[in-house]
Design an enzyme around this catalytic site. Structure first.
Site, PDB file in Angstrom:
ATOM      1  N   ASP A  54       2.042   6.529  -2.834  1.00 22.08           N
ATOM      2  CA  ASP A  54       0.707   7.065  -2.123  1.00 22.08           C
ATOM      3  C   ASP A  54       1.912   8.063  -1.700  1.00 22.08           C
ATOM      4  O   ASP A  54       1.128   8.620  -0.560  1.00 22.08           O
ATOM      5  CB  ASP A  54      -0.124   5.599  -1.531  1.00 22.08           C
ATOM      6  CG  ASP A  54      -1.639   5.806  -0.825  1.00 22.08           C
ATOM      7  OD1 ASP A  54      -1.972   7.183  -2.140  1.00 22.08           O
ATOM      8  OD2 ASP A  54      -1.793   4.934  -1.412  1.00 22.08           O
ATOM      9  N   GLN A 102      -4.264   0.076  -0.448  1.00 21.23           N
ATOM     10  CA  GLN A 102      -5.668   0.045   0.755  1.00 21.23           C
ATOM     11  C   GLN A 102      -5.695   0.421   2.127  1.00 21.23           C
ATOM     12  O   GLN A 102      -5.815  -1.156   2.353  1.00 21.23           O
ATOM     13  CB  GLN A 102      -6.698  -0.376  -0.216  1.00 21.23           C
ATOM     14  CG  GLN A 102      -8.155   0.663  -0.096  1.00 21.23           C
ATOM     15  CD  GLN A 102      -7.938   2.140  -0.548  1.00 21.23           C
ATOM     16  OE1 GLN A 102      -7.605   2.261  -1.777  1.00 21.23           O
ATOM     17  NE2 GLN A 102      -9.159   2.869  -0.074  1.00 21.23           N
ATOM     18  N   LYS A 123     -10.050   3.170  -8.351  1.00 24.00           N
ATOM     19  CA  LYS A 123      -8.529   3.575  -9.441  1.00 24.00           C
ATOM     20  C   LYS A 123      -8.006   3.045 -10.255  1.00 24.00           C
ATOM     21  O   LYS A 123      -7.806   3.417 -11.434  1.00 24.00           O
ATOM     22  CB  LYS A 123      -7.980   3.380  -8.062  1.00 24.00           C
ATOM     23  CG  LYS A 123      -7.887   4.292  -6.616  1.00 24.00           C
ATOM     24  CD  LYS A 123      -6.735   3.562  -5.368  1.00 24.00           C
ATOM     25  CE  LYS A 123      -7.522   4.675  -4.876  1.00 24.00           C
ATOM     26  NZ  LYS A 123      -6.639   4.379  -3.183  1.00 24.00           N
TER      27      LYS A 123
HETATM   28  N1  LIG Z   1      -3.424   3.722   0.567  1.00 20.53           N
HETATM   29  C1  LIG Z   1      -5.118   4.413   0.680  1.00 20.53           C
HETATM   30  N2  LIG Z   1      -5.644   4.462   1.134  1.00 20.53           N
HETATM   31  C2  LIG Z   1      -6.635   5.911   1.081  1.00 20.53           C
HETATM   32  C3  LIG Z   1      -6.733   6.709   1.078  1.00 20.53           C
HETATM   33  C4  LIG Z   1      -4.849   7.136   0.182  1.00 20.53           C
HETATM   34  O1  LIG Z   1      -5.159   7.899  -0.476  1.00 20.53           O
HETATM   35  N3  LIG Z   1      -4.475   6.237   0.125  1.00 20.53           N
HETATM   36  N4  LIG Z   1      -7.662   7.708   1.653  1.00 20.53           N
HETATM   37  C5  LIG Z   1      -8.505   6.995   1.352  1.00 20.53           C
HETATM   38  C6  LIG Z   1      -9.880   6.725   0.589  1.00 20.53           C
HETATM   39  N5  LIG Z   1      -9.527   7.089  -0.813  1.00 20.53           N
HETATM   40  C7  LIG Z   1      -8.142   6.772  -1.729  1.00 20.53           C
HETATM   41  O2  LIG Z   1      -8.198   5.502  -1.402  1.00 20.53           O
HETATM   42  C8  LIG Z   1     -10.689   8.062  -1.187  1.00 20.53           C
HETATM   43  C9  LIG Z   1     -12.024   8.428  -0.614  1.00 20.53           C
HETATM   44  C10 LIG Z   1     -12.478   9.010  -1.198  1.00 20.53           C
HETATM   45  C11 LIG Z   1     -12.776   9.366  -2.694  1.00 20.53           C
HETATM   46  C12 LIG Z   1     -13.504   9.314  -3.116  1.00 20.53           C
HETATM   47  O3  LIG Z   1     -14.084   9.996  -4.798  1.00 20.53           O
HETATM   48  N6  LIG Z   1     -15.202   9.950  -2.809  1.00 20.53           N
HETATM   49  C13 LIG Z   1     -16.356  10.449  -2.727  1.00 20.53           C
HETATM   50  C14 LIG Z   1     -17.510  10.206  -2.715  1.00 20.53           C
HETATM   51  C15 LIG Z   1     -17.168   8.886  -2.403  1.00 20.53           C
HETATM   52  C16 LIG Z   1     -18.854   7.570  -1.745  1.00 20.53           C
HETATM   53  O4  LIG Z   1     -19.592   7.893  -2.591  1.00 20.53           O
HETATM   54  O5  LIG Z   1     -18.311   7.109  -1.046  1.00 20.53           O
HETATM   55  C17 LIG Z   1     -16.066  11.994  -3.023  1.00 20.53           C
HETATM   56  O6  LIG Z   1     -15.522  12.815  -2.228  1.00 20.53           O
HETATM   57  O7  LIG Z   1     -16.769  13.431  -3.287  1.00 20.53           O
HETATM   58  C18 LIG Z   1     -11.493   8.421  -3.273  1.00 20.53           C
HETATM   59  C19 LIG Z   1     -10.464   8.414  -2.487  1.00 20.53           C
HETATM   60  C20 LIG Z   1      -9.038   6.768   3.007  1.00 20.53           C
HETATM   61  N7  LIG Z   1      -8.084   5.005   2.123  1.00 20.53           N
END
Ligand SMILES: Nc1nc2c(c(=O)[nH]1)N[C@@H](CN(C=O)c1ccc(C(=O)N[C@@H](CCC(=O)O)C(=O)O)cc1)CN2
Length: 297
Positions: A123, A100, A56
């Site tokens: 969020d 988070q 982020k």
């Molecule tokens: N406050 C928040 N917490 C969480 C959220 C949220 O939207 N707000 N969502 C998820 C985690 N998340 C962002 O926070 C998130 C999850 C996945 C990805 C992402 O880009 N994933 C990649 C793979 C990443 C890897 O290899 O680990 C992909 O899908 O290509 C970004 C953000 C829970 N918590």
């Protein structure tokens, strides 16, 4: 061997295009002397959460958003965490922030989210903003939307996929994805028919076979197989699990078996689908909120 038929909903490329658009909007704000600022609160050192928060801040730097980081110990008390929430509520450099998730078990997530200033909730998870999502049937009221559901809708929209009249099965009833996405997809501007399945759903296989669109957000590795799907279905794999690759390395795994690509018409893979869109939508929420504060949107 069967040929993969599904077209890919490429979240990485779509997110890159959105970030380029946001960079232009951030420059327009800068010309008016406004610099949006995203704050993050991370509690503990879970590798996944640490990676997401790092991403982020990297994204912010890429599009010209200032970022403010509060990394806190795993054993922080709820009162001390509330103190940090209040500090960001009052911090003029922080136009929006996120906590988070998940938080450690000794912290009450609802109390923390409710203590946030709803106007700084990047969020869309403050109860006031979730309430606005419930009330906003026409999609005209402007308020931040939870990033993953918003990312799913935007990913489909940018691939010209119309869900009007489609039967959508959402698998998973979590507060960040499953519950809010049903509200977004049933807005008049989307007009899908949504069924929300969960661990208490009696006949999931029957629901899957009838669904034109499946949004899998259960967090159970590869629980949905190719043979479970209606041929030609649109499938968004949103659930995230980390599993051992057999060599002691944790790899991200979605809810949908990759062989689903042989049956589906469209598939958003995991990783590479909705995850990058989640990140892009957080930036969009921050920019939209700064534009609203500046009277632009
Ligand atoms: N406050 C928040 N917490 C969480 C959220 C949220 O939207 N707000 N969502 C998820 C985690 N998340 C962002 O926070 C998130 C999850 C996945 C990805 C992402 O880009 N994933 C990649 C793979 C990443 C890897 O290899 O680990 C992909 O899908 O290509 C970004 C953000 C829970 N918590």
């Amino acid at each position: 061997m069967t040929q993969s038929t599904a077209q890919i909903l490429d979240g990485k490329a779509t997110a890159a295009a959105i970030k380029a658009e946001l960079t232009t909007r951030v420059s327009a704000l800068a010309a008016k002397g406004i610099v949006p600022g995203l704050g993050t609160i991370l509690v503990g050192s879970d590798p996944g959460s640490t990676w997401y928060v790092g991403g982020k801040h990297k994204d912010c730097a890429e599009v010209g958003i200032q970022s403010i980081r509060r990394d806190l110990p795993e054993d922080i008390s709820q009162e001390d965490l509330l103190e940090v929430v209040r500090e960001l509520n009052d911090n003029p450099e922080c136009t929006g922030y996120i906590v988070q998730l998940p938080l450690p078990k000794h912290i009450d997530q609802d109390v923390i989210l409710e203590a946030m200033d709803p106007d700084k909730d990047a969020d869309g998870l403050h109860p006031m903003n979730l309430g606005r999502l419930v009330a906003n049937v026409n999609g005209e009221m402007k308020s931040p939307l939870p990033c993953t559901p918003k990312g799913c809708v935007e990913l489909l929209r940018r691939h010209d996929i119309d869900l009007k009249g489609k039967r959508v099965l959402v698998v998973g009833r979590g507060v960040t994805i499953g519950r809010p996405i049903g509200l977004l997809l049933t807005r008049k501007e989307v007009n899908a028919t949504v069924i929300l399945a969960h661990t208490g759903t009696v006949d999931l296989p029957a629901e899957l076979k009838e669904a034109d669109v499946v949004i899998a957000a259960a967090g159970v590795p590869h629980m949905i197989k190719a043979e479970d799907l209606k041929p030609g279905a649109i499938v968004l794999d949103v659930g995230v699990s980390r599993v051992d690759d057999g060599n002691g390395k944790a790899v991200v795994t979605g809810d949908v078996d990759p062989a689903a690509a042989d049956v589906a018409a469209w598939l958003s893979p995991n990783p590479g689908g909705v995850g990058p869109m989640t990140r892009a939508m957080l930036l969009a929420n921050v920019v939209e909120s700064a534009e609203r504060q500046a009277g632009i949107a």
